[in-house]
Design an enzyme around this catalytic site. Structure first.
Site, PDB file in Angstrom:
ATOM      1  N   SER A 255      -6.128 -14.951   4.370  1.00  0.00           N
ATOM      2  CA  SER A 255      -5.959 -14.331   5.678  1.00  0.00           C
ATOM      3  C   SER A 255      -4.941 -15.092   6.524  1.00  0.00           C
ATOM      4  O   SER A 255      -4.993 -16.319   6.617  1.00  0.00           O
ATOM      5  CB  SER A 255      -7.308 -14.319   6.397  1.00  0.00           C
ATOM      6  OG  SER A 255      -7.120 -13.932   7.737  1.00  0.00           O
TER       7      SER A 255
ATOM      8  N   SER B  70     -10.540 -12.135  -5.010  1.00  0.00           N
ATOM      9  CA  SER B  70     -10.791 -12.194  -3.585  1.00  0.00           C
ATOM     10  C   SER B  70     -12.211 -12.673  -3.339  1.00  0.00           C
ATOM     11  O   SER B  70     -13.147 -12.223  -4.009  1.00  0.00           O
ATOM     12  CB  SER B  70     -10.604 -10.795  -2.999  1.00  0.00           C
ATOM     13  OG  SER B  70     -10.872 -10.817  -1.635  1.00  0.00           O
ATOM     14  N   GLN B  71     -12.350 -13.578  -2.367  1.00  0.00           N
ATOM     15  CA  GLN B  71     -13.689 -14.001  -1.972  1.00  0.00           C
ATOM     16  C   GLN B  71     -14.132 -13.093  -0.824  1.00  0.00           C
ATOM     17  O   GLN B  71     -13.451 -13.013   0.191  1.00  0.00           O
ATOM     18  CB  GLN B  71     -13.689 -15.455  -1.496  1.00  0.00           C
ATOM     19  CG  GLN B  71     -15.011 -15.831  -0.841  1.00  0.00           C
ATOM     20  CD  GLN B  71     -15.123 -17.299  -0.437  1.00  0.00           C
ATOM     21  OE1 GLN B  71     -15.930 -18.024  -0.967  1.00  0.00           O
ATOM     22  NE2 GLN B  71     -14.314 -17.722   0.512  1.00  0.00           N
TER      23      GLN B  71
ATOM     24  N   TYR C  78       0.791  -1.233   0.000  1.00  0.00           N
ATOM     25  CA  TYR C  78       0.000   0.000   0.000  1.00  0.00           C
ATOM     26  C   TYR C  78       0.820   1.280   0.000  1.00  0.00           C
ATOM     27  O   TYR C  78       0.727   2.082  -0.917  1.00  0.00           O
ATOM     28  CB  TYR C  78      -0.956   0.009   1.201  1.00  0.00           C
ATOM     29  CG  TYR C  78      -1.984  -1.089   1.096  1.00  0.00           C
ATOM     30  CD1 TYR C  78      -2.936  -1.070   0.071  1.00  0.00           C
ATOM     31  CD2 TYR C  78      -2.005  -2.157   1.984  1.00  0.00           C
ATOM     32  CE1 TYR C  78      -3.872  -2.089  -0.065  1.00  0.00           C
ATOM     33  CE2 TYR C  78      -2.941  -3.179   1.854  1.00  0.00           C
ATOM     34  CZ  TYR C  78      -3.873  -3.134   0.834  1.00  0.00           C
ATOM     35  OH  TYR C  78      -4.783  -4.131   0.691  1.00  0.00           O
TER      36      TYR C  78
ATOM     37  N   PRO D 103     -11.277  -0.622  -1.897  1.00  0.00           N
ATOM     38  CA  PRO D 103     -12.452  -1.436  -2.232  1.00  0.00           C
ATOM     39  C   PRO D 103     -13.715  -0.757  -1.719  1.00  0.00           C
ATOM     40  O   PRO D 103     -13.654   0.109  -0.838  1.00  0.00           O
ATOM     41  CB  PRO D 103     -12.211  -2.745  -1.476  1.00  0.00           C
ATOM     42  CG  PRO D 103     -11.336  -2.379  -0.343  1.00  0.00           C
ATOM     43  CD  PRO D 103     -10.553  -1.162  -0.741  1.00  0.00           C
TER      44      PRO D 103
ATOM     45  N   HIS E 146      -7.726   0.929   2.152  1.00  0.00           N
ATOM     46  CA  HIS E 146      -7.447  -0.474   2.440  1.00  0.00           C
ATOM     47  C   HIS E 146      -6.252  -0.733   3.353  1.00  0.00           C
ATOM     48  O   HIS E 146      -6.115  -1.839   3.896  1.00  0.00           O
ATOM     49  CB  HIS E 146      -7.236  -1.192   1.090  1.00  0.00           C
ATOM     50  CG  HIS E 146      -7.584  -2.646   1.102  1.00  0.00           C
ATOM     51  ND1 HIS E 146      -7.660  -3.396   2.255  1.00  0.00           N
ATOM     52  CD2 HIS E 146      -7.868  -3.502   0.090  1.00  0.00           C
ATOM     53  CE1 HIS E 146      -7.977  -4.647   1.933  1.00  0.00           C
ATOM     54  NE2 HIS E 146      -8.117  -4.729   0.633  1.00  0.00           N
TER      55      HIS E 146
END
Length: 633
Positions: free
Chosen positions: A444, A544-545, A89, A102, A328
């Site tokens: 994660s 991404s889920q 980032y 997002p 984010h």
């Protein structure tokens, strides 16, 4: 039986989670070679193999760096955290909207008039204050892992950054500041954006939080103030939508004036931003709502009615288009989901806590933030507006609701829904491009102290074997063979997922080795200068889920100019896909990708259904399992 109380974060602070491991060097290098073998040309791969072997040789550079990395692990709470935050980032110079931030798109609300919209906003703000109260008291229930390796407690640190973070722009790199509890003793306030003007709404008066009716009256005053055209100031929020270096330079110009410094200080210390948006003329389809959340429609619409550095911006459109935009760097999508679901349940719950009109206190009116402008600043505002408009014109978004089946059907096949969808995304990409590319799926690592994410590299050799069997026009594969390859691909994906969530993936590890070499002022190791390494970190497919239990969906833009962003939300009988790409790139098209994805998902379903029919047919029936089924259409 005694009632088991939900454990809260406060109870858990004492039970320390394990530290993120440093994987064995050989394991990472072997996995790396396996991941990249089919993504680069054969000649290039041979070169890479030699470089990697040299790097990992006994007494080689790799061993030196690995030893230092293990020392760093002992000395820090989480050896990868700072490295990863900068790389992912803070060092990224691209504008936050679309490229980084997002959004969560809420169900479309039905407002009869602006009073209705403000009622919803007041309710939402009350919900934010309730949720922040839970966080501040460390009273949120501890989350436990679901899916693969379910049941492990997860690190809750990200929640404490939801309303206390601010990302300051810098010329070379940004700074993420998180207010500590001690620093936030000043009365809390939120910033309300309306008609590109910014207002301070104090949410505490005489040591008591405002109730819903009080917030509503303050919002009505804000709306009135914003409508006063004589006092309207230039749209300063547009500056935060620009590239980070551009905004850092503009901010330096602004801070020469005390008025601007005071306004910035109030924005930088707020709990969150609430954006009251003008109604848009666009049809409120899922795709258009996603676009309006991601970039506000540019400076002509609501693009300047934002302050992108703040971690949580709640958007309430007068025509019912609502959602959250999140910066984010402080936290992952799951935190955004949990907070959003709490707020949706809160706003749709019975309005029990609304105070009677009598208990509305006389409150000081909200204050407009003042800005001092000059011709130079006017020029900066215009330039930022133009650059945002280019981004708006460039984003190609397609929100697609796949209705043929959802995770129930996938579970019936005894397959992991996430792994299944990842394999389907690989099939879709292959149908469009005839090759696989470096793919990112966030995993994660919250099982560890201060854990954020690592990467699941979904373009596995097994996925390639499967997609070839589904698309090869020259060779006809039997259903049995296709099914075996599908299961192999899903197993490979599941195994990589387990490796990633247990801290055994390769991306964080390789990043750590690279950063250590920089800290030691070494010449950059060859493995990191190699074309393969650079290619492997260009994530043309960024996935991404983000599952939800309330009707809403998350989306984001691609991370490279020639890439796709693919966010998906699997439900029991349908799957929502948000596919993004850039119009300026001729190789990509969201609509073409979605068409291929739809085809691929249906083909996999047909394959599973044919195979299960065969499995249940008595032996000797005419249609043998080994009979080839024509590939393709």
């Amino acid at each position: 039986m005694p009632i088991l109380e939900k454990e809260t974060a406060r109870d858990r602070d004492s039970q320390v989670l394990p530290k993120v491991p440093v994987p064995p060097l050989k394991q990472t290098l072997d996995t790396y070679l396996k991941c990249v073998q089919y993504l680069v040309k054969e000649e290039q791969f041979k070169k890479t193999k030699a470089i990697v072997e040299k790097f990992g040789a006994p007494g080689g550079v790799g061993e030196v760096l690995q030893k230092k990395l293990l020392e760093r692990r002992d000395k820090t709470t989480n050896w990868v955290y700072d490295y990863w935050l900068e790389e992912m980032y803070l060092n990224n110079r691209l504008a936050l909207p679309v490229n980084s931030s997002p959004v969560m798109v809420f169900p479309k609300q039905t407002f009869r008039d602006h009073k209705d919209a403000l009622r919803f906003a007041a309710r939402l703000i009350r919900g934010v204050l309730e949720y922040k109260g839970l966080i501040d008291e460390r009273a949120l229930p501890v989350e436990f892992a679901r899916g693969q390796l379910a049941g492990t407690p997860l690190c809750m640190e990200q929640y404490y950054r939801l309303f206390t973070s601010y990302r300051y722009p810098g010329i070379k790199t940004d700074t993420l500041k998180v207010q500590t509890n001690a620093a936030s003793s000043a009365p809390e306030h939120i910033i309300v954006a309306c008609k590109n003007q910014f207002f301070v709404l104090d949410v505490v008066a005489n040591s008591k939080q405002l109730n819903e009716m009080e917030i509503l009256t303050q919002l009505e005053k804000i709306m009135k103030l914003a409508e006063n055209a004589e006092e309207r100031l230039p749209p300063f929020g547009i500056l935060t939508s620009d590239g980070r270096a551009e905004w850092a330079q503009a901010r330096d110009v602004l801070t020469k004036d005390q008025t601007n410094r005071d306004s910035l200080a109030l924005i930088e210390s707020c709990v969150c931003v609430v954006c009251l948006d003008e109604p848009s003329s666009l049809v409120p389809s899922d795709t258009n709502r996603a676009l309006l959340m991601l970039h506000g429609g540019g400076h002509e619409r609501n693009g300047a009615n934002r302050w992108y550095d703040k971690s949580m911006q709640f958007v309430i459109g007068m025509n019912g288009i609502c959602g959250v935009v999140c910066e984010h760097s402080p936290f992952e999508g799951i935190v955004l989901v949990q907070c959003s679901e709490f707020l949706m349940k809160y706003t749709t719950g019975s309005p029990s806590k609304i105070a009677k009109a009598s208990s509305i206190r006389e409150l000081p009116p909200p204050r407009r933030l003042l800005w001092k402008s000059n011709p130079q600043i006017q020029g900066l505002l215009a330039a930022s507006g133009d650059r945002l408009q280019r981004l708006v014109n460039n984003l190609d978004m397609d929100v697609f609701k796949f209705k043929a089946y959802g995770k129930e059907f996938i579970k019936k096949q005894k397959m992991s829904p996430d792994a299944f969808i990842q394999v389907a995304l690989q099939l879709a990409f292959y149908k469009c491009n005839g090759r696989l590319v470096s793919t990112y799926e966030s995993a994660s690592i919250r099982r560890f102290q201060q854990g954020r994410v690592d990467n699941i590299r979904s373009a596995t050799p097994e996925a390639l074997a499967f997609v070839k069997s589904m698309t090869d026009e020259r060779v006809t594969f039997t259903d049995t063979e296709k099914m075996k390859r599908l299961r192999d691909a899903i197993n490979a994906q599941t195994n990589y997922t387990i490796a990633a969530i247990t801290g055994m993936a390769i991306d964080n590890h390789l990043l750590g080795l690279l950063k250590i070499s920089k800290e030691l002022n070494m010449e950059k190791p060859e493995i990191f200068c190699d074309e393969t390494y650079l290619t492997s970190n260009q994530f043309i497919l960024s996935t991404s889920q983000v599952p939800t239990t309330v009707e809403m969906f998350c989306c984001y833009g691609p991370v490279v100019p020639n890439g796709y962003g693919a966010c998906y939300n699997p439900q029991s009988d349908h799957i929502i896909f948000c596919v993004s790409s850039f119009w300026e790139n001729t190789e990509t098209s969201s609509a073409v990708f979605v068409k291929a994805l739809n085809e691929g998902l249906l083909e996999i379903k047909d394959l599973c259904n044919r195979s299960s029919t065969l499995a249940t047919k008595p032996a000797g029936s005419s249609q043998g399992a080994g009979q080839p089924h024509k590939s393709g259409k």
